[in-house]
Design a protein around this motif. Structure first.
Motif, PDB file in Angstrom:
ATOM      1  N   CYS A  25     -18.565  14.788  46.949  1.00  0.00           N
ATOM      2  CA  CYS A  25     -19.232  16.087  47.107  1.00  0.00           C
ATOM      3  C   CYS A  25     -19.235  16.864  45.796  1.00  0.00           C
ATOM      4  CB  CYS A  25     -18.517  16.894  48.194  1.00  0.00           C
ATOM      5  SG  CYS A  25     -19.178  18.569  48.359  1.00  0.00           S
ATOM      6  N   PRO A  26     -20.417  17.206  45.266  1.00  0.00           N
ATOM      7  CA  PRO A  26     -20.470  17.899  43.975  1.00  0.00           C
ATOM      8  C   PRO A  26     -19.816  19.270  43.984  1.00  0.00           C
ATOM      9  CG  PRO A  26     -22.706  17.406  44.787  1.00  0.00           C
ATOM     10  CD  PRO A  26     -21.737  16.907  45.817  1.00  0.00           C
ATOM     11  N   THR A  27     -19.883  19.974  45.109  1.00  0.00           N
ATOM     12  CA  THR A  27     -19.275  21.312  45.109  1.00  0.00           C
ATOM     13  C   THR A  27     -17.752  21.203  45.205  1.00  0.00           C
ATOM     14  OG1 THR A  27     -19.643  21.492  47.501  1.00  0.00           O
ATOM     15  CG2 THR A  27     -21.302  22.471  46.055  1.00  0.00           C
ATOM     16  N   LEU A  67     -25.308  21.902  48.489  1.00  0.00           N
ATOM     17  CA  LEU A  67     -26.614  21.533  47.928  1.00  0.00           C
ATOM     18  C   LEU A  67     -27.516  20.849  48.953  1.00  0.00           C
ATOM     19  CD1 LEU A  67     -24.627  20.229  45.052  1.00  0.00           C
ATOM     20  CD2 LEU A  67     -26.709  21.431  44.419  1.00  0.00           C
ATOM     21  N   LEU A  68     -26.954  20.516  50.092  1.00  0.00           N
ATOM     22  CA  LEU A  68     -27.666  19.704  51.094  1.00  0.00           C
ATOM     23  C   LEU A  68     -28.141  18.384  50.478  1.00  0.00           C
ATOM     24  CD1 LEU A  68     -29.834  21.620  53.717  1.00  0.00           C
ATOM     25  CD2 LEU A  68     -28.546  19.523  54.012  1.00  0.00           C
ATOM     26  N   CYS A  69     -27.302  17.847  49.591  1.00  0.00           N
ATOM     27  CA  CYS A  69     -27.673  16.589  48.913  1.00  0.00           C
ATOM     28  C   CYS A  69     -27.461  15.372  49.810  1.00  0.00           C
ATOM     29  CB  CYS A  69     -26.849  16.434  47.637  1.00  0.00           C
ATOM     30  SG  CYS A  69     -25.070  16.200  47.934  1.00  0.00           S
ATOM     31  N   ARG A  70     -26.627  15.514  50.826  1.00  0.00           N
ATOM     32  CA  ARG A  70     -26.358  14.480  51.823  1.00  0.00           C
ATOM     33  C   ARG A  70     -25.613  13.265  51.275  1.00  0.00           C
ATOM     34  NH1 ARG A  70     -31.856  14.205  55.329  1.00  0.00           N
ATOM     35  NH2 ARG A  70     -30.699  12.543  56.368  1.00  0.00           N
ATOM     36  N   HIS A  71     -24.982  13.444  50.110  1.00  0.00           N
ATOM     37  CA  HIS A  71     -24.163  12.353  49.582  1.00  0.00           C
ATOM     38  C   HIS A  71     -23.041  12.028  50.573  1.00  0.00           C
ATOM     39  CE1 HIS A  71     -22.670  10.517  45.523  1.00  0.00           C
ATOM     40  NE2 HIS A  71     -22.547   9.662  46.521  1.00  0.00           N
ATOM     41  N   CYS A  72     -22.547  13.077  51.232  1.00  0.00           N
ATOM     42  CA  CYS A  72     -21.461  12.878  52.201  1.00  0.00           C
ATOM     43  C   CYS A  72     -21.900  11.949  53.339  1.00  0.00           C
ATOM     44  CB  CYS A  72     -20.979  14.219  52.742  1.00  0.00           C
ATOM     45  SG  CYS A  72     -22.277  15.390  53.164  1.00  0.00           S
ATOM     46  N   GLU A  73     -23.169  12.015  53.713  1.00  0.00           N
ATOM     47  CA  GLU A  73     -23.646  11.153  54.805  1.00  0.00           C
ATOM     48  C   GLU A  73     -23.560   9.676  54.425  1.00  0.00           C
ATOM     49  OE1 GLU A  73     -27.436  11.973  56.567  1.00  0.00           O
ATOM     50  OE2 GLU A  73     -27.024  14.113  56.739  1.00  0.00           O
ATOM     51  N   GLU A  81     -24.085  13.515  60.828  1.00  0.00           N
ATOM     52  CA  GLU A  81     -25.398  13.913  60.294  1.00  0.00           C
ATOM     53  C   GLU A  81     -25.258  15.295  59.671  1.00  0.00           C
ATOM     54  OE1 GLU A  81     -28.802  12.167  62.949  1.00  0.00           O
ATOM     55  OE2 GLU A  81     -27.199  12.879  64.227  1.00  0.00           O
ATOM     56  N   PHE A  82     -24.727  15.292  58.464  1.00  0.00           N
ATOM     57  CA  PHE A  82     -24.382  16.561  57.840  1.00  0.00           C
ATOM     58  C   PHE A  82     -25.626  17.398  57.535  1.00  0.00           C
ATOM     59  CE2 PHE A  82     -23.245  19.585  54.650  1.00  0.00           C
ATOM     60  CZ  PHE A  82     -22.020  20.048  55.095  1.00  0.00           C
ATOM     61  N   GLY A  83     -26.704  16.730  57.102  1.00  0.00           N
ATOM     62  CA  GLY A  83     -27.929  17.461  56.777  1.00  0.00           C
ATOM     63  C   GLY A  83     -28.435  18.250  57.978  1.00  0.00           C
TER      64      GLY A  83
HETATM   65  S1  SF4 Z   1     -24.519  17.889  51.372  1.00  0.00           S
HETATM   66 FE1  SF4 Z   1     -22.429  17.118  51.585  1.00  0.00          FE
HETATM   67  S2  SF4 Z   1     -21.944  16.196  49.576  1.00  0.00           S
HETATM   68 FE2  SF4 Z   1     -23.773  17.500  49.273  1.00  0.00          FE
HETATM   69  S3  SF4 Z   1     -22.938  19.486  48.593  1.00  0.00           S
HETATM   70 FE3  SF4 Z   1     -23.185  19.627  50.835  1.00  0.00          FE
HETATM   71  S4  SF4 Z   1     -21.204  19.029  51.668  1.00  0.00           S
HETATM   72 FE4  SF4 Z   1     -21.234  18.346  49.530  1.00  0.00          FE
END
Ligand code: SF4
Ligand code: SF4
Length: 416
Positions: A25-27, A67-73, A81-83
């Motif tokens: 997670c970037p943040t 960032l809603l980058c969805r790397h966590c998914e 389904e984090f997004g």
């Molecule tokens: S979408 Fe997931 S990985 Fe990306 S910033 Fe948000 S919590 Fe972190």
């Protein structure tokens, strides 16, 4: 809004707290603090839904910081389904101030109007050629930096609309999404996309009835009602060319359009139309065949090249190998970029809303680019392209940023 409706509680229960997502997670990488991680954010969401905490300013801040980058998914073993979770939560969190609400409304209105986008692009070009942009930017505070970081807006000839029909022979016809900012800020990318599709034998239709925006930015930023309305307009526009693939050169739009059915849980008829539509959506790299571009090499591209995965292509759509295969088929030397799947900080309108955070996130990516030795960076999403161009220019690096379509276009055998 009631806590129970603000949070998609059922989805949040999929998290098993394993923590495997934290290091991606970037943040979380920036703060090292649990609330800035995917697990931490889900914990906060659940606490709100269970009434243990309020959806207060601190809660909003962590939701906005994402960032809603969805790397966590991509790394989650539990399929969270984090997004979707975050989009649901943001939909319930309206900006707190009247100015914030007005700015958001006006910003999205602008994105939905081709006429207004054209006017803004023309005004921006005027500010750039007269160098007034540099004088005005400091007056706009932190967000003024975005004004000086925008790419040079081309003359109106570069911003003209694509033809509605571009015939070719040899491969199945396709329909093309034009995008919202693409025609105004990156018109040459759209033209390169058209050329590489035609070159591969695809006739290309560009439905004139398509709305200016597919609704992706609205959905990511809590405007689900507008996102639904724009999705309906987009679906209807492309039903005219029923059956043919719908191609996009924007990873963010592609990811969102492939998930249109999720918007219509309460509207079965539209859900069915959305499912038919989404099944036709393809990223440009999924339509072109590497063999079609084999014998190419070009002095117009500085080697080595490298590829940075747009989040909404790799994490959102699972498309990783196709762009690399197309690049390798050009014969150009390619080096891998370390952490290529981590976000560059663009994230839709995030870099405009939180420029300082976006810059800090890009820093690490620029370091990876330096280490790679690449002289050309390739991406497949307009926001990423603009973010990389701005960062590279600011740091005085001699690396050209190209969209995949531009690189393939330059690497044509007949281009010298
Ligand atoms: S979408 Fe997931 S990985 Fe990306 S910033 Fe948000 S919590 Fe972190
Ligand atoms: S990887 Fe998935 S299950 Fe594990 S903490 Fe992160 S979101 Fe929860």
């Amino acid at each position: 809004m009631e806590p129970q409706t603000l949070i998609d509680y059922t989805r949040s229960l999929d998290c098993i707290h394993c923590g495997l997502c934290l290091r991606t997670c970037p943040t979380y990488q920036l703060t090292g603090a649990e609330p800035s991680s995917p697990r931490g954010r889900i914990h906060l969401m659940r606490a709100v839904a269970e009434g243990d905490i309020e959806a207060d300013a601190a809660f909003r801040e962590e939701m906005d910081f994402c960032l809603l980058c969805r790397h966590c998914e991509s790394v989650c073993p539990s399929g969270v389904e984090f997004g979707a979770l975050m989009e649901h939560t943001r939909a319930g969190l309206a900006p707190q101030t009247a100015i914030g609400r007005l700015a958001r409304k006006l910003g999205f209105k602008l994105l939905e109007s081709r006429t207004q986008l054209r006017l803004v692009a023309a005004a921006l070009r005027l500010l750039q050629v007269t160098r007034l942009a540099r004088l005005i930017a400091p007056l706009l505070g932190e967000r003024g930096s975005a004004l000086t970081k925008l790419p040079a807006v081309g003359p109106s000839s570069e911003r003209r609309p694509l033809p509605e029909e571009s015939p070719a022979e040899g491969a199945e016809p396709v329909a093309l999404l034009e995008g919202c900012v693409m025609p105004e800020l990156l018109g040459e990318v759209n033209r390169a996309t058209l050329r590489v599709l035609n070159d591969a034998g695809h006739s290309v239709s560009v439905p004139s009835s398509q709305p200016t925006c597919c609704g992706s930015l609205q959905a990511h930023n809590g405007e689900l009602e507008r996102a639904r309305a724009l999705a309906k307009e987009t679906i209807a526009a492309f039903e005219e060319s029923d059956g043919v693939p719908i191609v996009t050169n924007s990873a963010g739009c592609g990811s969102h359009m492939k998930e249109y059915p999720n918007l219509f849980a309460e509207e079965p008829e539209w859900r069915e139309r959305a499912e038919r539509f989404s099944a036709r959506v393809r990223d440009l790299s999924e339509v072109l065949s590497p063999r079609e571009r084999s014998s190419a090499s070009s002095a117009a591209v500085q080697e080595p090249i490298t590829y940075d995965d747009p989040c909404h292509l790799c994490h959102g759509q699972g498309v990783r190998e196709e762009p690399r295969a197309l690049l390798d088929a050009t014969g150009l030397e390619r080096v891998e970029l370390s952490e290529s799947e981590s976000c560059c900080g663009s994230a839709g309108i995030y870099s405009a809303l939180r420029p300082k955070d976006a810059e800090r996130i890009l820093e690490g990516k620029l370091e990876a680019l330096r280490s790679s030795g690449a002289r050309t960076l390739v991406t497949a999403n307009p926001g990423c392209q603009l973010q990389w161009q701005a960062g590279i220019q600011e740091h005085g690096m001699e690396v050209e940023v190209l969209h995949l379509a531009e690189l393939l276009d330059r690497a044509q055998p007949d281009v010298s």
